[in-house]
Design a protein around this motif. Structure first.
Motif, short mmCIF file in Angstrom:
data_model
loop_
_atom_site.label_atom_id
_atom_site.label_comp_id
_atom_site.label_asym_id
_atom_site.label_seq_id
_atom_site.Cartn_x
_atom_site.Cartn_y
_atom_site.Cartn_z
N GLU A 61 0.78 -1.29 0.16
CA GLU A 61 -0.10 -0.05 -0.06
C GLU A 61 0.97 1.20 0.04
O GLU A 61 1.53 1.49 1.05
CB GLU A 61 -0.90 -0.07 1.06
CG GLU A 61 -2.00 1.06 1.16
CD GLU A 61 -3.03 1.07 2.54
OE1 GLU A 61 -3.91 -0.02 2.23
OE2 GLU A 61 -2.72 1.57 3.41
N ARG A 62 0.63 2.01 -0.95
CA ARG A 62 1.44 3.36 -1.12
C ARG A 62 0.45 4.40 -1.63
O ARG A 62 -0.22 4.33 -2.66
CB ARG A 62 2.58 3.12 -2.30
CG ARG A 62 3.63 4.27 -2.42
CD ARG A 62 4.43 4.00 -3.53
NE ARG A 62 5.64 4.75 -3.58
CZ ARG A 62 6.49 4.83 -4.82
NH1 ARG A 62 6.36 3.96 -5.77
NH2 ARG A 62 7.43 5.70 -4.66
N ASP A 63 0.51 5.64 -0.93
CA ASP A 63 -0.16 6.66 -1.21
C ASP A 63 -1.74 6.20 -1.38
O ASP A 63 -2.44 6.82 -2.08
CB ASP A 63 0.41 7.45 -2.38
CG ASP A 63 1.60 7.81 -2.18
OD1 ASP A 63 1.90 8.24 -1.17
OD2 ASP A 63 2.46 7.87 -3.23
N GLY A 64 -2.07 5.32 -0.52
CA GLY A 64 -3.49 5.05 -0.42
C GLY A 64 -3.81 3.89 -1.70
O GLY A 64 -5.16 3.67 -1.76
N CYS A 71 10.21 1.83 -5.79
CA CYS A 71 9.91 2.47 -4.90
C CYS A 71 10.93 3.03 -4.31
O CYS A 71 11.19 4.33 -3.87
CB CYS A 71 9.11 1.76 -3.76
SG CYS A 71 7.51 1.27 -4.14
N ASP A 75 12.30 7.10 -3.95
CA ASP A 75 12.46 7.74 -2.87
C ASP A 75 13.43 7.33 -1.95
O ASP A 75 13.55 7.82 -0.85
CB ASP A 75 11.09 7.58 -2.15
CG ASP A 75 9.82 8.36 -3.04
OD1 ASP A 75 9.99 9.31 -3.35
OD2 ASP A 75 8.72 7.77 -2.79
N LYS A 80 7.84 5.21 1.40
CA LYS A 80 6.80 4.91 2.48
C LYS A 80 5.86 4.02 1.91
O LYS A 80 5.11 4.18 1.14
CB LYS A 80 5.93 6.27 2.97
CG LYS A 80 6.87 7.29 3.78
CD LYS A 80 5.95 8.31 4.16
CE LYS A 80 6.85 9.23 5.21
NZ LYS A 80 6.25 10.40 5.56
N GLN A 109 4.43 13.18 12.17
CA GLN A 109 3.45 12.01 11.42
C GLN A 109 2.76 11.21 12.58
O GLN A 109 1.63 10.77 11.90
CB GLN A 109 4.75 10.97 10.88
CG GLN A 109 4.11 9.79 10.29
CD GLN A 109 5.08 9.15 9.63
OE1 GLN A 109 6.39 9.10 9.79
NE2 GLN A 109 4.67 7.86 8.95
#
Length: 684
Positions: free
Chosen positions: A29-32, A81, A85, A90, A359
């Motif tokens: 799961e990345r950015d929703g 990913c 980044d 994330k 966060q």
């Protein structure tokens, strides 16, 4: 017409139908946005998920990280990913389990991927996941000191000071040679020691003068306010008469106390009638005025008087033993000072925000928001001094240690309603004897072992000792107390000393020193202090008085009813976690004996709490016994859910027909194959 019977194998081969889905499915799961993995991680069938009780957070159960390896398209996803980044990527790894009752997948495990563990090779990518990334962020910055700003609308306590023991010491020097006309001799008087913190008296040095009449200006001490004081004088004065004119004069040592010398109360300390010339008399002795009520404006005079004119060869004091005058009194200043700070939950929230870069912010705590703990105000030396722009400089490590010491605080991290949350409560909260997580009956390889490493026989509790170089400081009770149990076993020392300060004299002297030296740095400037506040001040939303509901009962207490922070005394801190302490000391003995304290003052306070008294542990319950029970068992398939729901509780197990109970120290499960696992429990 014949009905058609479907072959299950046919269904399995039909790509459009998934009658028997895999037990687990895996997603990133990345950015929703979710990506469903094509393959299960290589380690899934053999991997073990662990739950352990952490000694760092005072015995709270947490779930540790685990490692996985991904291949082909799944590995490519992670490579993308990382290439985008780097270690800051994330991505959350999600495992869902198929529920055959609802015919749908439900959450089983999820954890943030730690790209600092990223390892890329030709055919695979390996990573480590952590199910509580909140905890990982906190642990990474646990001992980092942050500067916490104080909002303009923050709470404050109106400080109105302590009653302090004050002392003024003076010495008298007399060296009057031949003089034909002694009437009123005002000896030289000098201040030699002034420990007067409160401006109650004004003193002036007197130069020796022989007057023909009483002089209102030659006072050595004047009261600026009404006060009760103890005055004492020790004297040794030699007077030698040269000739007698007229016959039999009387010489007296005299003190006057009053608004003026002519209206003052005259007290004769000693007198002597001389009957012949050449006679010498030594006036020596002492005189005390206890609980003397001095009125504002009263002056004090010290004289040697002759009732008629007479010749003296000398009037002098002994060089090795001059006259001493002292004034001792307990008084407090009229200064009222607003000290700003933060409530415990507000400070913790600020530290969490700093440590996690904003966060995470969810904190659950009845301990910090209810009862007396919520009335604590945390401040700093600079804030006490009122320095513009002052901050609180502290770390999460110091915060947790301070609240562990003072209130028996312990903490854990867990998901509450899908939100990662820091939970902090009293240690007893996390050892729930009334909740059973599960019961297991089929166990093998059972063993029982005394937890030798968790047996203690020495305890330090309270606060780091402070040196004030003042007589009042010897009456400070919020310092370090040491206790021990006489035991043949070489146990360990439990350190429950708070890095935050609660010494009321330290707060008082910080204010006094600043009033005298406004531009001078102090060693206390960055120290963190905690103050117990009381009721709200009328007319102020955020203003509170000092909490003085807890009293020091000692009659030799200087502060009297002005004392505060009594609720934070070391013995009270100990009793707030006595069940936990008993659990660690119970195998050393039952009498926890007071051993020592840096200060010589033993306080008895409200509720007959005696700081330096021994403790009979037999009169208290324990949370657990320092005994481990180990065994191998088939793990209940819903253990994750059971722990999530009853994480504070215990596990029951049956050994040779006997039901035993224990809190989790370490347990595990193998979700892929459900192999039996080795469990370790702490005995109830």
């Amino acid at each position: 017409m014949h009905s058609r019977v479907l072959d299950p194998l046919f269904l399995l081969k039909d790509s459009n139908m998934n009658v028997f889905p895999s037990k687990f499915r895996f997603l990133f799961e990345r950015d929703g946005i979710q990506y469903e993995c094509k393959y299960s991680p290589d380690e899934w069938n053999n991997n073990v998920l662990n739950w352990n009780r952490s000694s760092d957070s005072a015995g709270i159960m947490i779930k540790y990280s685990t490692s996985f390896t991904f291949i082909k398209e799944d590995a490519d996803y992670l490579r993308d990913c990382f290439n985008t980044d780097g270690v800051f990527a994330k991505v959350r790894f999600v495992v869902e389990e198929y529920d055959y009752e609802t015919f749908s997948f439900k959450p089983y495990y999820s954890g943030d991927i730690d790209f600092y563990s990223y390892e890329n090779s030709k055919n695979k990518v390996s990573i480590v996941t952590s199910d509580i990334s909140y905890k990982a962020s906190i642990d990474a910055n646990l001992d980092t000191t942050y500067e916490i700003d104080i909002p303009n609308a923050s709470d404050f306590v109106r400080y109105d000071g302590l009653r302090l023991k004050n002392s003024i010491k003076l010495t008298t020097d007399i060296s009057l040679g031949e003089d034909p006309s002694v009437y009123y001799l005002y000896p030289s008087i000098f201040v030699i020691g002034d420990e007067s913190f409160i401006p109650t008296f004004q003193t002036q040095n007197i130069v020796e003068q022989n007057k023909l009449e009483l002089n209102n200006d030659l006072w050595f001490c004047k009261a600026l306010k009404s006060v009760q004081t103890n005055v004492s004088i020790q004297y040794e004065i030699a007077v030698k008469i040269k000739s007698i004119v007229p016959k039999d004069p009387t010489v007296s040592i005299v003190m006057y106390i009053g608004s003026s010398i002519k209206s003052a109360t005259r007290t004769v300390l000693a007198s002597h009638k001389f009957t012949s010339g050449g006679e010498t008399h030594n006036f020596n002795g002492s005189y005390n005025w206890d609980n003397l009520n001095i009125t504002k404006g009263d002056r004090m005079f010290f004289l040697i008087e002759g009732d008629v004119t007479f010749w003296t060869e000398y009037i002098k004091t002994n060089i090795d033993n001059p006259v001493y005058i002292s004034l001792d009194y307990n008084d407090r200043s009229d200064v009222k000072k607003d000290i700003f700070g933060l409530r415990p939950l507000d400070l913790l929230s600020s530290l969490v925000s700093k440590a996690t870069d904003g966060q995470y912010n969810k904190i659950k705590s009845d301990l910090l928001t209810m009862g007396e703990v919520s009335k604590m105000l945390i401040t700093s030396g600079n804030l006490i001094r009122g320095i513009q722009g002052a901050k609180i400089k502290t770390s999460l490590k110091d915060f947790f240690q301070a609240f562990k010491s003072m209130f028996g605080a312990a903490y854990t991290f867990r998901n509450i309603d899908g939100v990662e949350t820091l939970e902090i409560e009293n240690i007893n909260y996390f050892y729930d004897r009334n909740t059973m997580i599960t019961e297991v009956g089929d166990i093998n390889d059972y063993s029982m072992k005394v937890k030798d490493n968790d047996i203690y026989n020495k305890l330090k509790i309270g606060y780091e000792d402070q040196t004030y170089d003042e007589v009042n400081g010897k009456k400070e009770f919020n310092t370090t107390l040491e206790f021990s149990i006489n035991s043949k076993h070489n146990g360990k020392e439990l350190n429950l000393v708070s890095p935050y300060r609660a010494d009321m004299y330290g707060i008082e002297f910080t204010i006094i020193d600043y009033e005298q030296q406004e531009t001078t740095d102090s060693d206390n400037d960055n120290d963190v202090f905690i103050i117990h506040t009381g009721s709200q001040i009328s007319g102020f939303i955020n203003g509170y008085s000092l909490n003085r509901n807890y009293k020091i009962l000692n009659i030799d207490n200087f502060a009297g009813d002005t004392a505060f922070n009594v609720y934070l005394s070391p013995k009270r801190c100990l009793l707030r976690q006595i069940e936990y302490i008993k659990s660690l000391f119970m195998f050393s003995g039952s009498i926890l004996k007071f051993a020592s304290s840096p200060k010589d003052y033993n306080v008895t306070s409200t509720g007959n709490i005696i700081e330096h008294s021994d403790i009979n542990l037999a009169g208290y319950n324990y949370l657990f016994k320092p005994i481990n029970h180990e065994f191998e068992t088939i793990v209940p398939r819903n253990i994750s859910e059971l722990i999530e729901e009853g994480y504070r509780g215990y596990i029951a197990f049956i050994n040779e027909g006997q039901i035993l109970k224990g809190f989790i120290e370490s347990i595990s499960e193998n979700p892929g194959r459900n192999k039996s696992q080795k469990w370790k429990l702490i005995e109830l």
